[in-house]
Design a protein around this motif. Structure first.
Motif, PDB file in Angstrom:
ATOM      1  N   GLU A 126       0.862  -1.173   0.045  1.00 41.29           N
ATOM      2  CA  GLU A 126      -0.114   0.041   0.131  1.00 41.29           C
ATOM      3  C   GLU A 126       0.752   1.287  -0.019  1.00 41.29           C
ATOM      4  N   CYS A 127       0.180   2.603  -0.369  1.00 48.79           N
ATOM      5  CA  CYS A 127       0.897   3.795  -0.503  1.00 48.79           C
ATOM      6  C   CYS A 127       0.645   4.341   1.005  1.00 48.79           C
ATOM      7  N   LEU A 128       1.654   4.358   1.568  1.00 53.44           N
ATOM      8  CA  LEU A 128       1.849   4.878   3.101  1.00 53.44           C
ATOM      9  C   LEU A 128       1.486   6.361   3.305  1.00 53.44           C
ATOM     10  N   GLY A 129       1.961   7.090   2.351  1.00 55.55           N
ATOM     11  CA  GLY A 129       1.712   8.659   2.258  1.00 55.55           C
ATOM     12  C   GLY A 129       2.327   9.422   1.135  1.00 55.55           C
ATOM     13  N   CYS A 154       6.028  15.711  -6.056  1.00 58.28           N
ATOM     14  CA  CYS A 154       5.556  14.628  -5.331  1.00 58.28           C
ATOM     15  C   CYS A 154       6.191  13.391  -5.300  1.00 58.28           C
ATOM     16  N   THR A 155       6.265  13.144  -3.847  1.00 56.05           N
ATOM     17  CA  THR A 155       7.121  11.907  -3.455  1.00 56.05           C
ATOM     18  C   THR A 155       5.704  10.868  -2.781  1.00 56.05           C
ATOM     19  N   LYS A 156       5.847   9.606  -3.264  1.00 56.48           N
ATOM     20  CA  LYS A 156       4.950   8.744  -2.580  1.00 56.48           C
ATOM     21  C   LYS A 156       5.776   7.540  -2.076  1.00 56.48           C
ATOM     22  N   LEU A 157       5.017   7.381  -0.923  1.00 55.38           N
ATOM     23  CA  LEU A 157       6.037   6.132  -0.126  1.00 55.38           C
ATOM     24  C   LEU A 157       5.254   4.717  -0.324  1.00 55.38           C
ATOM     25  N   PHE A 158       5.908   3.897  -0.433  1.00 56.24           N
ATOM     26  CA  PHE A 158       5.121   2.448  -0.571  1.00 56.24           C
ATOM     27  C   PHE A 158       5.862   1.637   0.206  1.00 56.24           C
ATOM     28  N   LEU A 159       4.914   0.868   1.152  1.00 57.35           N
ATOM     29  CA  LEU A 159       5.224  -0.322   1.647  1.00 57.35           C
ATOM     30  C   LEU A 159       5.770  -1.467   0.789  1.00 57.35           C
ATOM     31  N   VAL A 160       7.095  -2.146   1.108  1.00 58.19           N
ATOM     32  CA  VAL A 160       7.555  -3.194   0.257  1.00 58.19           C
ATOM     33  C   VAL A 160       7.814  -4.360   1.441  1.00 58.19           C
ATOM     34  N   LEU A 201       3.999   7.026  10.153  1.00 50.83           N
ATOM     35  CA  LEU A 201       3.130   6.114   9.129  1.00 50.83           C
ATOM     36  C   LEU A 201       3.041   4.866   9.485  1.00 50.83           C
ATOM     37  N   LEU A 202       4.084   4.240  10.176  1.00 42.89           N
ATOM     38  CA  LEU A 202       3.863   2.722  10.552  1.00 42.89           C
ATOM     39  C   LEU A 202       3.209   2.353  11.763  1.00 42.89           C
TER      40      LEU A 202
END
Length: 212
Positions: A126-129, A154-160, A201-202
Motif C-alpha cells: 500500500e501507499c503509506l503517504g 510529489c513523492t509517494k511512499l510505498f510499503l515493500v 506512518l507505520l
C-alpha cells in the motif's frame, strides 16, 4: 516459531491495527556491484535542475520504498547512504507512461539487485503517504495546500514486504543500512522530513517478527 513486537497495550479489545510480518536481518545476504553515477550538487543546484525539468516535463513524481527488517528485537528501516552523509529511501523518479509500481520495482532492482530485471520480484504494498513540493523551494509538505494548483514535485511512499530470504546487491558508492525506527522518529536534522516521518506512518501496524 514466531514472536511478536506489538504496538499498544496488552488490554484485550485494544485496537492494534494491521499486522506486518518482518524477518531478522540475518535472513538476508548482502553483496556489492559497480558504482553508479551520483550527482554531486548543492541544494540550490538540485532546485535549479528541478525547475528546468519542470519546464520540459511538468511535475516530478518519485516513488520510494519503506522496507523493514528486525534487528535486536526492534523494527529497522532499510536506508541507502550516499557519501557517508545523505540518507535516502530506495526509489526514484518515474518515467513518462510508467506506473508507480513498475517504477518502484525498476528502481529497487537497479539499486538492490544483481542487475536490473533479475532475481525475485518485489512485493509492493500500500501507499503509506505522499509528500509535496508546492514551489521551487527546499521545503516539502505532507499535504498539498489548497491554494496550490501546480505543485512542482510529489513523492509517494510505498510499503515493500520482503520474503523470508533475499540477496541484496548494492552499488559500491552506496551503503545499505538498517536503522531502528526509534532512532529515526522525528530526527529531522539527520534524516530529513520524509524519512523521519516514516515511524508515524507505520504506527498503525502491529509488527510480527518471524524467527525461523
Amino acid at each position: 516459531m514466531a514472536s511478536s513486537l506489538e504496538n499498544g497495550h496488552d488490554n484485550s479489545g485494544d485496537y492494534r491495527g494491521d499486522t506486518l510480518e518482518i524477518y531478522p536481518l540475518s535472513c538476508y545476504y548482502f553483496g556489492s556491484k559497480p558504482a553508479v553515477p551520483v550527482r554531486d550538487e548543492t541544494l540550490a543546484d538540485r532546485l535549479h535542475r528541478l525547475k528546468s525539468n519542470y519546464a520540459a516535463r511538468g511535475m516530478r513524481t518519485c516513488v520510494e520504498a519503506v522496507i523493514l527488517v528486525e534487528l535486536f528485537k526492534h523494527p529497522n528501516l532499510l536506508l541507502l547512504q550516499v557519501r557517508n552523509s545523505v540518507f535516502k529511501l530506495p526509489g526514484g523518479r518515474m518515467r513518462p507512461g510508467e506506473s508507480e509500481v513498475e517504477c518502484l520495482k525498476r528502481k529497487l532492482s537497479s539499486k538492490l539487485s544483481v542487475e536490473e530485471g533479475s532475481g525475485p520480484d518485489w512485493e509492493v504494498g500500500e501507499c503509506l503517504g505522499m509528500w509535496w513540493r508546492p514551489h521551487f523551494e527546499a521545503l516539502m509538505y505532507p499535504c498539498l495546500p489548497p491554494n496550490v494548483k501546480m505543485p512542482k514535485e510529489c513523492t509517494k511512499l510505498f510499503l515493500v514486504k520482503l520474503p523470508e530470504s533475499r540477496k541484496f546487491t548494492v552499488p559500491k558508492n552506496f551503503k545499505l543500512l538498517a536503522v531502528p525506527l526509534c532512532q529515526i522518529h522525528e530526527n529531522y536534522k539527520t534524516y530529513g522530513p520524509i524519512i523521519s516521518g516514516v515511524p508515524q506512518l507505520l504506527s498503525k501496524f502491529t509488527f510480527n517478527i518471524i524467527q525461523s
